[in-house]
Design a protein around this motif. Sequence first.
Motif, PDB file in Angstrom:
ATOM      1  N   TYR A 174       0.656  -1.225  -0.206  1.00 61.06           N
ATOM      2  CA  TYR A 174       0.064  -0.040   0.016  1.00 61.06           C
ATOM      3  C   TYR A 174       0.903   1.249   0.035  1.00 61.06           C
ATOM      4  O   TYR A 174       0.642   2.005  -0.804  1.00 61.06           O
ATOM      5  CB  TYR A 174      -0.994  -0.045   1.190  1.00 61.06           C
ATOM      6  CG  TYR A 174      -1.707   1.441   1.349  1.00 61.06           C
ATOM      7  CD1 TYR A 174      -2.727   1.635   0.854  1.00 61.06           C
ATOM      8  CD2 TYR A 174      -1.133   2.205   2.113  1.00 61.06           C
ATOM      9  CE1 TYR A 174      -3.267   2.886   0.717  1.00 61.06           C
ATOM     10  CE2 TYR A 174      -1.753   3.539   2.378  1.00 61.06           C
ATOM     11  CZ  TYR A 174      -2.792   3.796   1.662  1.00 61.06           C
ATOM     12  OH  TYR A 174      -3.560   4.935   1.710  1.00 61.06           O
ATOM     13  N   ARG A 175       1.871   1.453   0.904  1.00 60.10           N
ATOM     14  CA  ARG A 175       2.711   2.504   0.894  1.00 60.10           C
ATOM     15  C   ARG A 175       3.491   2.949  -0.114  1.00 60.10           C
ATOM     16  O   ARG A 175       3.699   4.029  -0.648  1.00 60.10           O
ATOM     17  CB  ARG A 175       3.588   2.362   2.294  1.00 60.10           C
ATOM     18  CG  ARG A 175       2.802   2.634   3.469  1.00 60.10           C
ATOM     19  CD  ARG A 175       3.824   2.643   4.583  1.00 60.10           C
ATOM     20  NE  ARG A 175       3.125   2.745   6.197  1.00 60.10           N
ATOM     21  CZ  ARG A 175       3.318   2.042   7.001  1.00 60.10           C
ATOM     22  NH1 ARG A 175       4.520   1.180   6.934  1.00 60.10           N
ATOM     23  NH2 ARG A 175       2.682   2.367   8.270  1.00 60.10           N
ATOM     24  N   ALA A 176       3.966   1.757  -0.790  1.00 58.89           N
ATOM     25  CA  ALA A 176       4.913   1.885  -2.088  1.00 58.89           C
ATOM     26  C   ALA A 176       3.864   2.279  -3.196  1.00 58.89           C
ATOM     27  O   ALA A 176       4.431   3.100  -3.669  1.00 58.89           O
ATOM     28  CB  ALA A 176       5.509   0.494  -2.409  1.00 58.89           C
ATOM     29  N   HIS A 177       2.944   1.840  -3.311  1.00 65.64           N
ATOM     30  CA  HIS A 177       1.987   2.153  -4.627  1.00 65.64           C
ATOM     31  C   HIS A 177       1.382   3.669  -4.277  1.00 65.64           C
ATOM     32  O   HIS A 177       0.977   4.395  -5.247  1.00 65.64           O
ATOM     33  CB  HIS A 177       0.994   1.080  -4.714  1.00 65.64           C
ATOM     34  CG  HIS A 177       0.420   1.050  -6.231  1.00 65.64           C
ATOM     35  ND1 HIS A 177       1.256   1.308  -7.222  1.00 65.64           N
ATOM     36  CD2 HIS A 177      -0.967   1.309  -6.409  1.00 65.64           C
ATOM     37  CE1 HIS A 177       0.462   1.373  -8.444  1.00 65.64           C
ATOM     38  NE2 HIS A 177      -0.793   1.485  -7.950  1.00 65.64           N
ATOM     39  N   ALA A 178       0.836   3.737  -3.159  1.00 68.77           N
ATOM     40  CA  ALA A 178       0.174   4.880  -2.651  1.00 68.77           C
ATOM     41  C   ALA A 178       0.767   6.032  -2.730  1.00 68.77           C
ATOM     42  O   ALA A 178       0.379   7.358  -2.982  1.00 68.77           O
ATOM     43  CB  ALA A 178      -0.931   5.085  -1.301  1.00 68.77           C
ATOM     44  N   GLY A 179       2.172   5.788  -2.489  1.00 65.90           N
ATOM     45  CA  GLY A 179       3.292   7.013  -2.200  1.00 65.90           C
ATOM     46  C   GLY A 179       2.627   7.710  -0.992  1.00 65.90           C
ATOM     47  O   GLY A 179       3.063   8.900  -0.616  1.00 65.90           O
ATOM     48  N   SER A 180       2.177   7.082   0.079  1.00 62.84           N
ATOM     49  CA  SER A 180       1.763   7.709   1.288  1.00 62.84           C
ATOM     50  C   SER A 180       2.356   7.134   2.477  1.00 62.84           C
ATOM     51  O   SER A 180       2.087   5.923   2.579  1.00 62.84           O
ATOM     52  CB  SER A 180       0.255   8.028   1.304  1.00 62.84           C
ATOM     53  OG  SER A 180      -0.239   8.471   2.612  1.00 62.84           O
ATOM     54  N   PRO A 181       2.745   7.467   3.442  1.00 62.36           N
ATOM     55  CA  PRO A 181       3.151   6.902   4.668  1.00 62.36           C
ATOM     56  C   PRO A 181       2.052   6.805   5.469  1.00 62.36           C
ATOM     57  O   PRO A 181       2.145   5.752   6.557  1.00 62.36           O
ATOM     58  CB  PRO A 181       4.281   7.838   5.374  1.00 62.36           C
ATOM     59  CG  PRO A 181       3.685   9.288   4.782  1.00 62.36           C
ATOM     60  CD  PRO A 181       3.122   9.074   3.652  1.00 62.36           C
ATOM     61  N   ASP A 182       0.989   7.392   5.539  1.00 60.14           N
ATOM     62  CA  ASP A 182      -0.226   7.112   6.411  1.00 60.14           C
ATOM     63  C   ASP A 182      -1.020   5.790   5.913  1.00 60.14           C
ATOM     64  O   ASP A 182      -1.732   5.831   4.699  1.00 60.14           O
ATOM     65  CB  ASP A 182      -1.271   8.345   6.156  1.00 60.14           C
ATOM     66  CG  ASP A 182      -2.604   8.168   6.859  1.00 60.14           C
ATOM     67  OD1 ASP A 182      -2.462   7.171   7.744  1.00 60.14           O
ATOM     68  OD2 ASP A 182      -3.482   9.080   6.613  1.00 60.14           O
ATOM     69  N   SER A 183      -1.062   4.782   6.883  1.00 64.11           N
ATOM     70  CA  SER A 183      -1.644   3.601   6.330  1.00 64.11           C
ATOM     71  C   SER A 183      -3.095   3.477   6.940  1.00 64.11           C
ATOM     72  O   SER A 183      -3.679   2.319   6.738  1.00 64.11           O
ATOM     73  CB  SER A 183      -0.680   2.483   6.859  1.00 64.11           C
ATOM     74  OG  SER A 183      -0.568   2.374   8.374  1.00 64.11           O
ATOM     75  N   SER A 184      -3.680   4.513   7.461  1.00 67.72           N
ATOM     76  CA  SER A 184      -4.904   4.309   8.128  1.00 67.72           C
ATOM     77  C   SER A 184      -6.038   3.693   7.083  1.00 67.72           C
ATOM     78  O   SER A 184      -6.950   3.034   7.336  1.00 67.72           O
ATOM     79  CB  SER A 184      -5.361   5.416   8.522  1.00 67.72           C
ATOM     80  OG  SER A 184      -5.594   6.592   7.783  1.00 67.72           O
ATOM     81  N   LEU A 185      -5.958   4.408   5.787  1.00 68.12           N
ATOM     82  CA  LEU A 185      -6.948   3.724   4.698  1.00 68.12           C
ATOM     83  C   LEU A 185      -6.688   2.075   4.492  1.00 68.12           C
ATOM     84  O   LEU A 185      -7.710   1.456   4.557  1.00 68.12           O
ATOM     85  CB  LEU A 185      -6.654   4.518   3.492  1.00 68.12           C
ATOM     86  CG  LEU A 185      -7.899   4.387   2.614  1.00 68.12           C
ATOM     87  CD1 LEU A 185      -9.053   4.977   3.069  1.00 68.12           C
ATOM     88  CD2 LEU A 185      -7.339   5.072   1.258  1.00 68.12           C
ATOM     89  N   PHE A 186      -5.561   1.934   4.401  1.00 64.24           N
ATOM     90  CA  PHE A 186      -5.256   0.339   4.268  1.00 64.24           C
ATOM     91  C   PHE A 186      -5.596  -0.411   5.516  1.00 64.24           C
ATOM     92  O   PHE A 186      -6.499  -1.227   5.262  1.00 64.24           O
ATOM     93  CB  PHE A 186      -3.771   0.080   4.132  1.00 64.24           C
ATOM     94  CG  PHE A 186      -3.380  -1.425   4.058  1.00 64.24           C
ATOM     95  CD1 PHE A 186      -3.762  -2.357   3.156  1.00 64.24           C
ATOM     96  CD2 PHE A 186      -2.856  -1.936   5.228  1.00 64.24           C
ATOM     97  CE1 PHE A 186      -3.553  -3.693   3.292  1.00 64.24           C
ATOM     98  CE2 PHE A 186      -2.532  -3.254   5.341  1.00 64.24           C
ATOM     99  CZ  PHE A 186      -2.985  -4.291   4.384  1.00 64.24           C
ATOM    100  N   ASP A 187      -5.266   0.201   6.636  1.00 64.24           N
ATOM    101  CA  ASP A 187      -5.492  -0.666   7.994  1.00 64.24           C
ATOM    102  C   ASP A 187      -7.155  -0.603   8.223  1.00 64.24           C
ATOM    103  O   ASP A 187      -7.469  -1.997   8.377  1.00 64.24           O
ATOM    104  CB  ASP A 187      -4.955   0.138   9.206  1.00 64.24           C
ATOM    105  CG  ASP A 187      -3.703   0.341   9.333  1.00 64.24           C
ATOM    106  OD1 ASP A 187      -2.839  -0.632   8.564  1.00 64.24           O
ATOM    107  OD2 ASP A 187      -3.294   1.447   9.813  1.00 64.24           O
ATOM    108  N   HIS A 188      -8.041   0.281   7.656  1.00 61.96           N
ATOM    109  CA  HIS A 188      -9.529   0.097   7.918  1.00 61.96           C
ATOM    110  C   HIS A 188      -9.812  -1.043   7.058  1.00 61.96           C
ATOM    111  O   HIS A 188     -10.658  -1.806   7.306  1.00 61.96           O
ATOM    112  CB  HIS A 188     -10.017   1.239   7.664  1.00 61.96           C
ATOM    113  CG  HIS A 188     -11.660   1.169   7.674  1.00 61.96           C
ATOM    114  ND1 HIS A 188     -12.532   1.045   6.636  1.00 61.96           N
ATOM    115  CD2 HIS A 188     -12.283   1.504   8.870  1.00 61.96           C
ATOM    116  CE1 HIS A 188     -13.604   0.742   7.043  1.00 61.96           C
ATOM    117  NE2 HIS A 188     -13.654   1.349   8.445  1.00 61.96           N
TER     118      HIS A 188
END
Length: 177
Positions: free
Chosen positions: A40-54
């Motif tokens: 998720y982080r690599a492809h989204a380019g975002s360190p915020d993982s809350s979207l993935f976590d949910h």
Amino acid sequence: MAYNYYRTAQPGWGTSQFQFGAPPVPAFQPQPSWGGVDYYRAHAGSPDSSLFDHAWNRVRNFSDGVSNFGVGLHEARHWHRRAYGGLGELATMQPSEIGHAAAYEAYRTWIHNSSIYEPISGDLERQREGLIGLSVAEAARLLQYTQRPMDTYTRTEASDAAAATASVIFRQASPQY
């Protein structure tokens, strides 16, 4: 981003004659220790993982491919064609439809680029989690082309649908799972 890639680099986009070529190559190289959040982080380019976590928490226990908000390959391919092929207007698509389309694009990326799953190829559950991470990231990226990219409900709904659909697709495409 796959949407922009198809829209600008592929002839016939937005017409019924459009033919999908191979998806763009991911701009990252997974490591053997990676899990879904890393994809998720690599492809989204975002360190915020809350979207993935949910999203992951919603589908974590659906390893059998059963959920009440994911769709299979055939329906996901339909939404993918509408979203990425330019046959539908992203602004009018429901967040869940965008999530289904994103999951199918992530699946296409997965099967066309063995280098993104080979580091974890011995572990089917980690592969499923990786595909889900890639799908949630792709949904977040696709939402950037809508009029509501930062709307919390839209992001959550699209991400949950992407995760559930990726789980169903993985089950359908991996008979040994």
